[in-house]
Design a protein around this motif. Structure first.
Motif, short mmCIF file in Angstrom:
data_model
loop_
_atom_site.label_atom_id
_atom_site.label_comp_id
_atom_site.label_asym_id
_atom_site.label_seq_id
_atom_site.Cartn_x
_atom_site.Cartn_y
_atom_site.Cartn_z
N GLU A 23 20.91 20.10 17.58
CA GLU A 23 20.72 20.17 16.14
C GLU A 23 19.52 21.03 15.76
OE1 GLU A 23 23.18 16.66 17.07
OE2 GLU A 23 21.29 17.37 17.86
N CYS A 37 22.18 12.40 26.39
CA CYS A 37 23.15 11.30 26.39
C CYS A 37 23.83 11.25 27.75
CB CYS A 37 24.17 11.54 25.28
SG CYS A 37 25.52 10.33 25.27
N HIS A 42 25.18 15.34 25.48
CA HIS A 42 24.51 15.86 24.28
C HIS A 42 23.01 15.81 24.47
CE1 HIS A 42 22.54 15.38 20.35
NE2 HIS A 42 23.44 16.26 19.94
N HIS A 53 17.00 13.48 16.67
CA HIS A 53 18.42 13.73 16.86
C HIS A 53 19.05 12.94 18.01
CE1 HIS A 53 17.42 17.45 14.45
NE2 HIS A 53 18.29 16.78 13.71
N THR A 55 18.44 9.73 18.72
CA THR A 55 18.79 8.45 18.10
C THR A 55 19.93 8.63 17.10
OG1 THR A 55 16.58 7.54 18.42
CG2 THR A 55 17.90 6.55 16.68
N ALA A 56 19.91 9.73 16.36
CA ALA A 56 21.00 10.01 15.42
C ALA A 56 22.33 10.15 16.16
CB ALA A 56 20.70 11.27 14.62
N HIS A 57 22.30 10.76 17.35
CA HIS A 57 23.51 10.89 18.16
C HIS A 57 24.05 9.51 18.52
CE1 HIS A 57 26.35 12.48 21.08
NE2 HIS A 57 25.85 11.63 21.98
N TYR A 58 23.16 8.62 18.96
CA TYR A 58 23.58 7.25 19.28
C TYR A 58 24.18 6.58 18.04
CZ TYR A 58 23.13 2.24 19.28
OH TYR A 58 23.37 0.91 19.09
N GLN A 59 23.53 6.70 16.90
CA GLN A 59 24.00 6.05 15.68
C GLN A 59 25.36 6.59 15.22
OE1 GLN A 59 20.52 6.85 13.30
NE2 GLN A 59 19.59 4.87 13.82
N THR A 60 25.62 7.86 15.47
CA THR A 60 26.88 8.49 15.08
C THR A 60 28.01 8.19 16.07
OG1 THR A 60 25.69 10.28 13.99
CG2 THR A 60 27.99 10.69 14.55
N THR A 61 27.70 8.23 17.36
CA THR A 61 28.74 8.12 18.38
C THR A 61 28.86 6.75 19.01
OG1 THR A 61 27.25 8.74 20.17
CG2 THR A 61 28.42 10.55 19.03
N HIS A 63 27.18 6.05 21.64
CA HIS A 63 26.85 6.26 23.06
C HIS A 63 25.47 5.65 23.31
CE1 HIS A 63 29.59 10.08 23.18
NE2 HIS A 63 30.28 8.95 23.06
#
Length: 85
Positions: A23, A37, A42, A53, A55-61, A63
């Motif tokens: 990102e 990840c 990611h 980003h 933590t945002a990836h975890y919150q979105t996916t 994972h």
């Protein structure tokens, strides 16, 4: 009492998907440290970075398991169990 991670079965053999925070690279911004990840590869920036980003990836996916890929670091973290692996 230390909590054990119950999501080790989700860890895959992955390589970093990008050479930096995906990102931040797209936005042209900087990061402090990088996290990868362990479910999909990611790469996102740490919570000390403005974008947070990883933590945002975890919150979105959803994972849950990531690994630090910073210089000389090799620790892993589970977001759900809130524990180092």
């Amino acid at each position: 009492m230390k909590t054990a991670c119950t999501h080790l079965n989700l860890i895959q053999k992955v390589l970093p998907a990008t050479a930096g925070c995906a990102e931040c690279l797209a936005l042209g911004t900087q990061w402090v440290e990088l996290r990868m990840c362990l479910v999909c590869g990611h790469v996102g920036c740490c919570d000390g970075s403005p974008g947070k980003h990883a933590t945002a990836h975890y919150q979105t996916t959803g994972h849950p398991v990531m690994q630090s890929i910073g210089s000389g670091e090799d620790w892993r973290w589970c977001y759900i169990d809130k524990t180092y692996i």
